[in-house]
Scaffold this motif. Structure first.
Motif, PDB file in Angstrom:
ATOM      1  N   LEU A   1       0.830  -1.201   0.000  1.00 40.31           N
ATOM      2  CA  LEU A   1       0.000   0.000   0.000  1.00 40.31           C
ATOM      3  C   LEU A   1       0.870   1.258   0.000  1.00 40.31           C
ATOM      4  N   HIS A   2       0.215   2.410  -0.072  1.00 40.01           N
ATOM      5  CA  HIS A   2       0.978   3.663  -0.102  1.00 40.01           C
ATOM      6  C   HIS A   2       1.354   4.118   1.299  1.00 40.01           C
TER       7      HIS A   2
ATOM      8  N   ILE B   1     -14.813  -1.139  -9.537  1.00 37.38           N
ATOM      9  CA  ILE B   1     -14.227  -0.238  -8.551  1.00 37.38           C
ATOM     10  C   ILE B   1     -13.208  -1.020  -7.727  1.00 37.38           C
ATOM     11  N   MET B   2     -12.092  -0.409  -7.438  1.00 37.65           N
ATOM     12  CA  MET B   2     -10.991  -1.117  -6.801  1.00 37.65           C
ATOM     13  C   MET B   2     -10.306  -0.189  -5.806  1.00 37.65           C
ATOM     14  N   ILE B   3      -9.746  -0.732  -4.729  1.00 39.14           N
ATOM     15  CA  ILE B   3      -8.943   0.129  -3.839  1.00 39.14           C
ATOM     16  C   ILE B   3      -7.496  -0.346  -3.813  1.00 39.14           C
ATOM     17  N   ASP B   4      -7.236  -1.492  -3.178  1.00 45.20           N
ATOM     18  CA  ASP B   4      -5.826  -1.867  -3.003  1.00 45.20           C
ATOM     19  C   ASP B   4      -5.260  -2.595  -4.211  1.00 45.20           C
TER      20      ASP B   4
ATOM     21  N   ASP C   1       1.938   8.016  -6.024  1.00 49.76           N
ATOM     22  CA  ASP C   1       2.034   6.559  -5.885  1.00 49.76           C
ATOM     23  C   ASP C   1       1.652   5.878  -7.194  1.00 49.76           C
ATOM     24  N   VAL C   2       2.478   4.944  -7.611  1.00 49.68           N
ATOM     25  CA  VAL C   2       2.131   4.077  -8.741  1.00 49.68           C
ATOM     26  C   VAL C   2       2.507   2.664  -8.306  1.00 49.68           C
TER      27      VAL C   2
ATOM     28  N   ASP D   1       4.463   0.978  -2.076  1.00 48.47           N
ATOM     29  CA  ASP D   1       4.046   0.718  -3.460  1.00 48.47           C
ATOM     30  C   ASP D   1       4.786  -0.452  -4.092  1.00 48.47           C
TER      31      ASP D   1
ATOM     32  N   GLU E   1      -4.525  13.465  -0.438  1.00 53.02           N
ATOM     33  CA  GLU E   1      -5.964  13.288  -0.178  1.00 53.02           C
ATOM     34  C   GLU E   1      -6.653  12.532  -1.312  1.00 53.02           C
ATOM     35  N   GLY E   2      -5.857  12.072  -2.247  1.00 52.77           N
ATOM     36  CA  GLY E   2      -6.432  11.482  -3.455  1.00 52.77           C
ATOM     37  C   GLY E   2      -6.933  10.064  -3.261  1.00 52.77           C
ATOM     38  N   GLU E   3      -7.781   9.630  -4.201  1.00 49.51           N
ATOM     39  CA  GLU E   3      -8.246   8.247  -4.191  1.00 49.51           C
ATOM     40  C   GLU E   3      -7.261   7.400  -5.007  1.00 49.51           C
ATOM     41  N   ARG E   4      -7.379   6.096  -4.843  1.00 48.98           N
ATOM     42  CA  ARG E   4      -6.572   5.164  -5.632  1.00 48.98           C
ATOM     43  C   ARG E   4      -7.423   4.745  -6.823  1.00 48.98           C
TER      44      ARG E   4
ATOM     45  N   ALA F   1     -13.217  16.275   1.470  1.00 48.97           N
ATOM     46  CA  ALA F   1     -11.848  16.768   1.647  1.00 48.97           C
ATOM     47  C   ALA F   1     -10.857  15.711   1.159  1.00 48.97           C
ATOM     48  N   TYR F   2     -11.217  14.436   1.358  1.00 50.13           N
ATOM     49  CA  TYR F   2     -10.492  13.335   0.745  1.00 50.13           C
ATOM     50  C   TYR F   2     -11.357  12.795  -0.386  1.00 50.13           C
ATOM     51  N   ASP F   3     -10.717  12.300  -1.443  1.00 49.16           N
ATOM     52  CA  ASP F   3     -11.472  11.963  -2.657  1.00 49.16           C
ATOM     53  C   ASP F   3     -12.187  10.616  -2.600  1.00 49.16           C
ATOM     54  N   GLU F   4     -11.653   9.671  -1.806  1.00 52.14           N
ATOM     55  CA  GLU F   4     -12.238   8.326  -1.823  1.00 52.14           C
ATOM     56  C   GLU F   4     -13.627   8.394  -1.200  1.00 52.14           C
TER      57      GLU F   4
ATOM     58  N   THR G   1     -10.419  12.691 -10.423  1.00 50.60           N
ATOM     59  CA  THR G   1      -9.039  12.219 -10.383  1.00 50.60           C
ATOM     60  C   THR G   1      -8.427  12.138 -11.776  1.00 50.60           C
TER      61      THR G   1
ATOM     62  N   ARG H   1      -2.197   7.075  -7.251  1.00 46.04           N
ATOM     63  CA  ARG H   1      -2.779   8.089  -6.372  1.00 46.04           C
ATOM     64  C   ARG H   1      -1.956   9.345  -6.624  1.00 46.04           C
TER      65      ARG H   1
ATOM     66  N   MET I   1      -8.077   5.355   3.518  1.00 44.70           N
ATOM     67  CA  MET I   1      -8.410   6.343   2.493  1.00 44.70           C
ATOM     68  C   MET I   1      -9.136   7.567   3.056  1.00 44.70           C
TER      69      MET I   1
ATOM     70  N   ARG J   1     -11.604   1.899   3.381  1.00 42.77           N
ATOM     71  CA  ARG J   1     -12.113   3.196   2.926  1.00 42.77           C
ATOM     72  C   ARG J   1     -12.034   4.219   4.056  1.00 42.77           C
TER      73      ARG J   1
ATOM     74  N   TYR K   1      -2.133  12.579  -5.089  1.00 43.09           N
ATOM     75  CA  TYR K   1      -1.730  13.421  -3.976  1.00 43.09           C
ATOM     76  C   TYR K   1      -2.308  12.845  -2.695  1.00 43.09           C
TER      77      TYR K   1
END
Lengths: 482, 295
Positions: A186-187, B214-217, B84-85, A224, B41-44, A287-290, B69, B37, A280, A276, B39
């Motif tokens: 993860l990040h 839709i995916m997260i990790d 992040d990539v 990552d 506060e960004g989503e993945r 404020a956060y995008d997720e 995004t 991602r 996230m 989430r 930045y």
């Protein structure tokens, strides 16, 4: 196991110690904390800590340490608290546990140190977890900790996964002079501590502080990197020159119940729901995008009775759920969750539907969850886990209106590392086979521990595996013998 | 931070980025993707890998602006960085000598289909490619696809370029002409993949589609990307993203990708308002966010 006659610094005579009540943990009032993500437990003051520490019976053969997966020298650190030397107490814990601020908060002490405390035969056990947390936090507040100095060994170890077991391995091996690099998919670093356990139980700042400390000791981190995809175990050893690899990739894939309707919108795995929120920060949207589904005024249920289930439903409550249910197919006695979490959840108003299981989810015409059809259970004969098997009661079906259901019934092995590492032995459930003591796998120089070996367990058990692995990796790196 | 070595628009709203990611470049195989991602506060979000260069240590990703995004991503340029990539994720395409393979790319899906077409050609297959787009401007990777195909057919929905119609029309023609087809690989919008699947099911032609839930990790941990395959949940990130098209429940995929539509609209609206106030006087076309899905 009789109390020792050794001269004690403790001003309270042994015979009076059982008369001192266990000092209560100050906590945020239930009605207030049910609406915020701030920590529930506020921590002991130095005074409370010393009073609590004075309850220790100073057993000659401390069962607390014997029952600690990482072998924390409880009696010794508690004596240092009695003496008022909190920093020395912290250092004493760190000899065996590199993450005391974390275990002090999330460890199920009743199953380990406190469960076998001699006091608990008559009164409540010593608050060992609370004391551990106190000294770890105190050390942080003082901003002073002693960095161990050690000569470099010239050996390199790769740790796969930055969860509790990987961090334990890294912390132990860096103190032996080995170069350690931790790879995280993860990040953000921390594994389940970051994506799984919510802020109100384990503030992320605590994890960041522990990670900073490890960086100071010289541990390197790389985010990552999905080992098995971004780089393989073989490439780490052959091309990047690692002398040993520790695999601590964690619990893996969330299990579903395989009942009709689990694909409807509004049905989450606990891992997704908590990721989430915790990783996230979806609760801070926009404020956060997720994003996540708006839970305000909604009826939410979690299916399952473990810590993950309680983390999920207590999060849902904090996000505005009107009704927040725990649906568990067994009874209170079989619930695997930590006792304090169950207690806190009840205080907060979580509705426990025990001996109950959903059999089907129903949705509206667009596929959005509306209802769980449930059945009541009774307990029959013990099953393979030793717990009494729940059996559905005929004619007990009922419908529970729900907008969101979170499935928290456990996980199965994540196959990524195993499927990309030739010769790595796995068991029939797909978990990595590792020796119980040495944590060695079937591959030379490759060790594994934590949930990827045992299946879902606890932070402290994963740390215990990390501890054993670090010892065994050090032996291997020193002797070269496999 | 992952550095953008080069960025260029392939079509309006569709941008290709060459990104420094040596570890990913070394291991990327056709059919795989990355999650990124931008930045803190960004989503993945999952993003298509179009190509990679293991010697230079770079990967190419192709992104279509749809939501906040992807719009933000497409505002990045050469020299910028992506926070992040991670990847390459997912199982690679199964490359073998099948005989005659039809590779279908719909819209930005062509970028995902391209490396698979290359690998299939290298494996000795006869590769017939069909590329579809809404209009002439949105046809991407035409020369690249032509170079790896024994034949390339192009359709546009509005007829502004090549043949008017849909990719399914071309596939149907091939079938009607008696072309022996051993495998169809289709990557594109869900409606397109579903239509292809329905067409080839009747003909009993093995068909593979690349799904975009839709995916997260992206490592199997969250289970958010689960898709119904023969009525059973499978995870697109570790069991896929490619699946046998005839076993996929496309309705559930559409339903699940709509899960965050309200939030996505809100993010997009706020982004547009922010952009509008930033560059006042600059008209900003209202773009309907595409929920979920790979960019």
């Amino acid at each position: 196991m009789s109390p020792t006659a050794k001269k004690s610094l403790n001003p309270v005579p042994i015979k009076d110690r059982m008369k001192v009540p266990r000092q209560l943990m100050p906590e945020q009032p239930a009605e207030q904390r049910a609406h915020n993500f701030e920590e529930v437990n506020l921590g002991y003051s130095p005074e409370l800590a010393r009073q609590e520490a004075q309850r220790c019976l100073e057993c000659a053969k401390p069962t607390c340490t014997d029952n600690c997966p990482v072998g924390v020298k409880v009696k010794e650190f508690v004596e240092l608290i009695v003496a008022g030397d909190f920093l020395a107490a912290a250092a004493k814990i760190r000899e065996d546990n590199v993450l005391p601020a974390i275990t002090g908060r999330v460890c199920p002490q009743e199953d380990h140190c406190e469960g076998k405390c001699l006091l608990s035969k008559k009164v409540k056990p010593l608050g060992i977890g609370y004391l551990e947390r106190f000294v770890a936090d105190y050390e942080k507040r003082m901003g002073s900790h002693v960095l161990p100095t050690v000569a470099p060994s010239g050996k390199k170890v790769a740790v796969v996964g930055s969860g509790p077991s990987g961090l334990t391995v890294a912390g132990d091996l860096i103190q032996k002079g080995h170069k350690v690099r931790v790879f995280e998919a993860l990040h953000e670093l921390g594994g389940v501590l970051v994506y799984g356990i919510p802020e109100f139980r384990l503030p992320k700042q605590i994890i960041r502080e522990q990670l900073d400390y490890m960086r100071e000791m010289g541990v390197e981190f790389e985010t990552d990197v999905v080992v098995g995809r971004t780089i393989t175990i073989d490439e780490l050893m052959e091309e990047e020159g690692y002398d040993a690899v520790y695999i601590g990739t964690g619990a893996g894939l969330p299990q579903f119940m395989n009942i009709p309707g689990e694909h409807f919108n509004g049905v989450y795995s606990a891992n997704e729901f908590l990721t989430r929120i915790n990783l996230m920060k979806a609760y801070k949207f926009p404020a956060y995008d997720e994003p996540m589904l708006d839970l305000h005024g909604k009826d939410v249920a979690v299916i399952g009775g473990g810590n993950t289930a309680l983390d999920a439903i207590r999060s849902a409550l904090r996000l505005g759920a009107a009704k927040a249910y725990v649906i568990y197919r067994r009874s209170d006695a079989e619930m695997p969750a930590r006792a304090e979490e169950v207690h806190h959840a009840r205080q907060e108003g979580i509705d426990f539907q025990m001996l109950t299981a959903p059999v089907e989810f129903l949705a509206d015409s667009k596929g959005w969850l509306t209802t769980a059809r449930c059945v009541r259970m009774e307990l029959g004969e013990p099953d393979a886990s030793g717990r009494r098997r729940p059996v559905p009661m005929a004619g007990s079906e009922f419908e529970l209106p729900l907008s969101v259901a979170v499935i928290a019934i456990g996980t199965s092995a994540n196959p990524i590392v195993q499927s990309t590492t030739p010769g790595l032995g796995t068991n029939k459930r797909g978990y990595i086979q590792a020796d119980e003591n040495s944590q060695r796998t079937s591959r030379k120089g490759v060790f594994a521990g934590g949930d990827i070996v045992t299946g879902s367990a606890t932070v402290i058990l994963a740390m215990g595996a990390g501890r054993r692995a670090a010892k065994s990796i050090h032996e291997y790196l020193t002797t070269g013998e496999w | 931070m992952f550095k953008i070595i080069h960025a260029e628009f392939l079509a309006p709203g569709i941008k290709r980025f060459v990104i420094e990611a040596p570890r990913i470049a070394r291991r990327q195989k056709p059919g795989q993707f990355v999650i990124l991602r931008i930045y803190e506060e960004g989503e993945r979000i999952p993003v298509t890998i179009e190509n990679s260069d293991s010697e230079r240590g770079t990967i190419n990703i192709v992104v279509q602006a749809a939501g906040k995004t992807t719009h933000l991503l497409n505002s990045l340029n050469t020299g910028d960085g992506i926070l992040d990539v991670v990847g390459p994720l997912g199982k690679p395409s199964e490359i073998a000598h099948y005989g005659t393979v039809v590779v279908v790319g719909g819209g930005v899906g062509t970028a995902m289909a391209y490396p698979t077409a290359v690998a299939l050609k290298r494996a000795g297959n006869r590769v017939l490619s069909i590329v579809g787009a809404r209009n002439k401007e949105l046809v991407i990777l035409e020369s690249e696809m032509r170079a790896v195909s024994d034949a390339l057919m192009i359709t546009t929905d509005d007829g502004s370029y090549a043949d008017k119609g849909f990719v399914t029309d071309k596939l149907r023609q091939l079938i009607q002409n008696g072309t022996r087809i051993d495998l169809v690989v289709a990557v594109g919008p869900i409606v397109m993949m579903k239509a292809i699947a329905e067409l080839t099911r009747k003909e009993n032609i093995h068909t593979v589609v690349s799904l975009n839930p839709i995916m997260i990790d992206g490592t199997g941990m969250c289970g958010g990307c689960r898709v119904l395959i023969d009525g059973k949940s499978e995870f697109a990130c570790v069991d896929g993203p490619e699946f046998d098209a005839h076993r996929v429940n496309f309705e559930v995929l559409v339903q699940r990708n709509a899960m965050y539509r309200d939030a996505e609209r809100q993010s997009m609206t706020e982004y547009q308002q922010h952009e509008a106030s930033r560059s006042a006087g600059h008209a900003c076309a209202a773009v309907e966010p595409i929920p979920g899905g790979r960019a």
